[in-house]
Design a protein around this motif. Structure first.
Motif, PDB file in Angstrom:
ATOM      1  N   UNK A  77       0.840  -1.197   0.000  1.00 28.45           N
ATOM      2  CA  UNK A  77       0.000   0.000   0.000  1.00 28.45           C
ATOM      3  C   UNK A  77       0.878   1.252   0.000  1.00 28.45           C
ATOM      4  N   UNK A  78       0.465   2.229  -0.792  1.00 26.02           N
ATOM      5  CA  UNK A  78       1.240   3.461  -0.939  1.00 26.02           C
ATOM      6  C   UNK A  78       1.354   4.223   0.373  1.00 26.02           C
ATOM      7  N   UNK A  79       0.280   4.245   1.152  1.00 25.59           N
ATOM      8  CA  UNK A  79       0.306   5.001   2.397  1.00 25.59           C
ATOM      9  C   UNK A  79       1.339   4.435   3.364  1.00 25.59           C
ATOM     10  N   UNK A  80       1.558   3.120   3.335  1.00 25.30           N
ATOM     11  CA  UNK A  80       2.577   2.515   4.201  1.00 25.30           C
ATOM     12  C   UNK A  80       3.981   2.974   3.797  1.00 25.30           C
ATOM     13  N   UNK A  81       4.209   3.089   2.499  1.00 29.21           N
ATOM     14  CA  UNK A  81       5.515   3.541   2.020  1.00 29.21           C
ATOM     15  C   UNK A  81       5.789   4.974   2.454  1.00 29.21           C
ATOM     16  N   UNK A  82       4.776   5.826   2.326  1.00 33.13           N
ATOM     17  CA  UNK A  82       4.938   7.229   2.717  1.00 33.13           C
ATOM     18  C   UNK A  82       5.174   7.344   4.218  1.00 33.13           C
ATOM     19  N   UNK A  83       4.417   6.606   5.005  1.00 34.11           N
ATOM     20  CA  UNK A  83       4.575   6.665   6.457  1.00 34.11           C
ATOM     21  C   UNK A  83       5.948   6.140   6.886  1.00 34.11           C
ATOM     22  N   UNK A  84       6.459   5.130   6.195  1.00 31.50           N
ATOM     23  CA  UNK A  84       7.794   4.606   6.512  1.00 31.50           C
ATOM     24  C   UNK A  84       8.867   5.647   6.217  1.00 31.50           C
ATOM     25  N   UNK A  85       8.725   6.341   5.096  1.00 34.57           N
ATOM     26  CA  UNK A  85       9.708   7.375   4.740  1.00 34.57           C
ATOM     27  C   UNK A  85       9.706   8.510   5.754  1.00 34.57           C
ATOM     28  N   UNK A  86       8.518   8.885   6.230  1.00 40.68           N
ATOM     29  CA  UNK A  86       8.423   9.944   7.239  1.00 40.68           C
ATOM     30  C   UNK A  86       9.035   9.488   8.566  1.00 40.68           C
ATOM     31  N   UNK A  87       8.879   8.207   8.874  1.00 44.32           N
ATOM     32  CA  UNK A  87       9.466   7.660  10.099  1.00 44.32           C
ATOM     33  C   UNK A  87      10.989   7.697  10.027  1.00 44.32           C
ATOM     34  N   UNK A  88      11.544   7.414   8.849  1.00 40.54           N
ATOM     35  CA  UNK A  88      12.991   7.505   8.660  1.00 40.54           C
ATOM     36  C   UNK A  88      13.472   8.930   8.892  1.00 40.54           C
ATOM     37  N   UNK A  89      12.741   9.876   8.317  1.00 44.93           N
ATOM     38  CA  UNK A  89      13.142  11.279   8.439  1.00 44.93           C
ATOM     39  C   UNK A  89      13.065  11.744   9.893  1.00 44.93           C
ATOM     40  N   UNK A  90      12.000  11.387  10.578  1.00 49.64           N
ATOM     41  CA  UNK A  90      11.863  11.764  11.993  1.00 49.64           C
ATOM     42  C   UNK A  90      12.975  11.130  12.836  1.00 49.64           C
ATOM     43  N   UNK A 113       3.122  11.343  -9.097  1.00 47.01           N
ATOM     44  CA  UNK A 113       1.680  11.580  -9.208  1.00 47.01           C
ATOM     45  C   UNK A 113       0.857  10.327  -8.933  1.00 47.01           C
ATOM     46  N   UNK A 114       1.433   9.158  -9.157  1.00 49.22           N
ATOM     47  CA  UNK A 114       0.711   7.911  -8.891  1.00 49.22           C
ATOM     48  C   UNK A 114       0.502   7.736  -7.390  1.00 49.22           C
ATOM     49  N   UNK A 115       1.575   7.918  -6.632  1.00 52.47           N
ATOM     50  CA  UNK A 115       1.474   7.790  -5.173  1.00 52.47           C
ATOM     51  C   UNK A 115       0.554   8.871  -4.613  1.00 52.47           C
ATOM     52  N   UNK A 116       0.698  10.077  -5.113  1.00 52.58           N
ATOM     53  CA  UNK A 116      -0.155  11.178  -4.631  1.00 52.58           C
ATOM     54  C   UNK A 116      -1.633  10.858  -4.858  1.00 52.58           C
ATOM     55  N   UNK A 117      -1.946  10.313  -6.022  1.00 52.01           N
ATOM     56  CA  UNK A 117      -3.331   9.960  -6.312  1.00 52.01           C
ATOM     57  C   UNK A 117      -3.885   8.895  -5.385  1.00 52.01           C
ATOM     58  N   UNK A 118      -3.025   8.008  -4.907  1.00 48.17           N
ATOM     59  CA  UNK A 118      -3.459   6.932  -4.014  1.00 48.17           C
ATOM     60  C   UNK A 118      -3.570   7.361  -2.554  1.00 48.17           C
ATOM     61  N   UNK A 119      -2.836   8.395  -2.166  1.00 46.13           N
ATOM     62  CA  UNK A 119      -2.807   8.745  -0.737  1.00 46.13           C
ATOM     63  C   UNK A 119      -3.469  10.074  -0.406  1.00 46.13           C
ATOM     64  N   UNK A 120      -3.790  10.915  -1.414  1.00 47.19           N
ATOM     65  CA  UNK A 120      -4.178  12.283  -1.083  1.00 47.19           C
ATOM     66  C   UNK A 120      -5.477  12.355  -0.277  1.00 47.19           C
ATOM     67  N   UNK A 121      -6.367  11.372  -0.447  1.00 49.06           N
ATOM     68  CA  UNK A 121      -7.587  11.360   0.374  1.00 49.06           C
ATOM     69  C   UNK A 121      -7.289  10.853   1.781  1.00 49.06           C
ATOM     70  N   UNK A 122      -6.412   9.835   1.881  1.00 45.11           N
ATOM     71  CA  UNK A 122      -6.075   9.286   3.199  1.00 45.11           C
ATOM     72  C   UNK A 122      -5.195  10.245   4.002  1.00 45.11           C
ATOM     73  N   UNK A 123      -4.421  11.056   3.294  1.00 44.69           N
ATOM     74  CA  UNK A 123      -3.482  11.915   3.987  1.00 44.69           C
ATOM     75  C   UNK A 123      -4.195  12.983   4.802  1.00 44.69           C
ATOM     76  N   UNK A 124      -5.465  13.224   4.505  1.00 42.90           N
ATOM     77  CA  UNK A 124      -6.226  14.202   5.292  1.00 42.90           C
ATOM     78  C   UNK A 124      -6.334  13.781   6.748  1.00 42.90           C
ATOM     79  N   UNK A 125      -6.301  12.479   6.987  1.00 43.58           N
ATOM     80  CA  UNK A 125      -6.351  11.996   8.365  1.00 43.58           C
ATOM     81  C   UNK A 125      -5.093  12.380   9.143  1.00 43.58           C
ATOM     82  N   UNK A 126      -4.020  12.696   8.397  1.00 43.83           N
ATOM     83  CA  UNK A 126      -2.757  13.060   9.031  1.00 43.83           C
ATOM     84  C   UNK A 126      -2.387  14.513   8.731  1.00 43.83           C
TER      85      UNK A 126
END
Length: 279
Positions: free
Chosen positions: A146-159, A220-233
């Motif tokens: 899932x794309x949202x898992x990839x994005x959250x993992x990258x943010x965890x690395x940065x933090x 743009x592919x990842x953005x399209x998959x997560x932009x609605x879910x990202x509102x929760x964060x």
């Protein structure tokens, strides 16, 4: 009587002198033997320790077998033909200036720096249900369902790196990186370890190389998959403005930067100034 004593003394001298000479001779021979045995021992030890650079026997060109190229081509073709396509989200991470670092600080410390970065990445990936496909020396290649898992993992690395930056700097110096994420169909090549091939793999690597220092880029592919879910964060995550870029060998793509809100976007002027003076 005196002549007899003289003769006895003479006989005793004759008996004593040869004994002394014989002892000296034996001692010399023992020393020579000991010295010789020591030399042999040293030679044997060196022969054991030193690598055998020469072949034990000459290779026979007559007996050498030609590589069965048809068999190899058949096996590779069969693997590719029977492997199904899978839709995955791909993330590439890369540690900045690892070659220059090893040249100036040495390979031992360079390995330690690379290992720390890869371990940090892998820990974040595991927490977000990802699979590390392989280590690339100074980074990792990862797949997610899932794309949202990839994005959250990258943010965890940065933090994680940001929160421990001072400690990491004391141990291995600065640790700057780049992360790129995309999604697409790939072929899963079986083996130990498994591997993946496909256009999405190439695109993910290109996105990562296009990122700035400490920047996370998604397409743009990842953005399209997560932009609605990202509102929760939305209180924790920033998404930068879209930017069209030309990726070498891939084509034009629209990229977005994502970052934890408390750390800001690397594309902002303040972040660029901060990175300029950061060692």
């Amino acid at each position: 009587m005196s002549a007899v004593r003289k003769q006895e003394n003479s006989d005793e001298a004759l008996r004593v002198v040869p004994i002394k000479k014989q002892a000296a001779k034996v001692t010399a021979e023992s020393a020579a033997t000991k010295k010789q045995s020591t030399s042999v021992a040293v030679v044997v030890d060196e022969a054991v320790v030193l690598p055998q650079l020469a072949a034990s026997a000459a290779a026979s060109r007559v007996e050498a077998q030609v590589i069965d190229l048809d068999r190899i081509i058949g096996e590779v073709t069969n693997v590719i033909a029977t492997t199904k396509d899978h839709y995955k989200c791909i993330m590439f991470t890369d540690l900045e200036s690892s070659t220059e670092y090893k040249r100036s600080m040495g390979h031992t410390k360079g390995y330690m720096r690379n290992r720390l970065f890869c371990d940090i990445c892998e820990d974040a990936v595991r927490q977000q249900n990802g699979q590390v496909v392989k280590r690339l020396g100074d980074g990792v290649m990862v797949v997610f369902e899932h794309a949202i898992d990839a994005v959250m993992a990258s943010l965890l690395i940065k933090r994680g790196i940001a929160s421990h930056r001072k400690k990491l700097k004391k141990v291995v110096g600065s640790m700057n990186y780049r992360i790129g994420i995309t999604c697409g169909y790939v072929k899963e090549i079986p083996g130990k370890p498994k591997d993946y091939i496909g256009h999405a793999m190439d695109k993910g690597a290109r996105i990562q190389t296009h990122a700035r220092r400490n920047q996370i880029l998604i397409d743009e592919i990842v953005y399209g998959l997560i932009h609605t879910k990202i509102r929760d964060y939305s209180d924790d995550i920033l998404i930068g403005a879209p930017k069209n870029v030309s990726l070498k060998g891939v084509g034009v793509s629209t990229l977005y930067e994502v970052s934890p809100k408390q750390l800001g976007l690397e594309s902002s002027l303040s972040a660029r100034m901060r990175n300029m003076f950061r060692s």
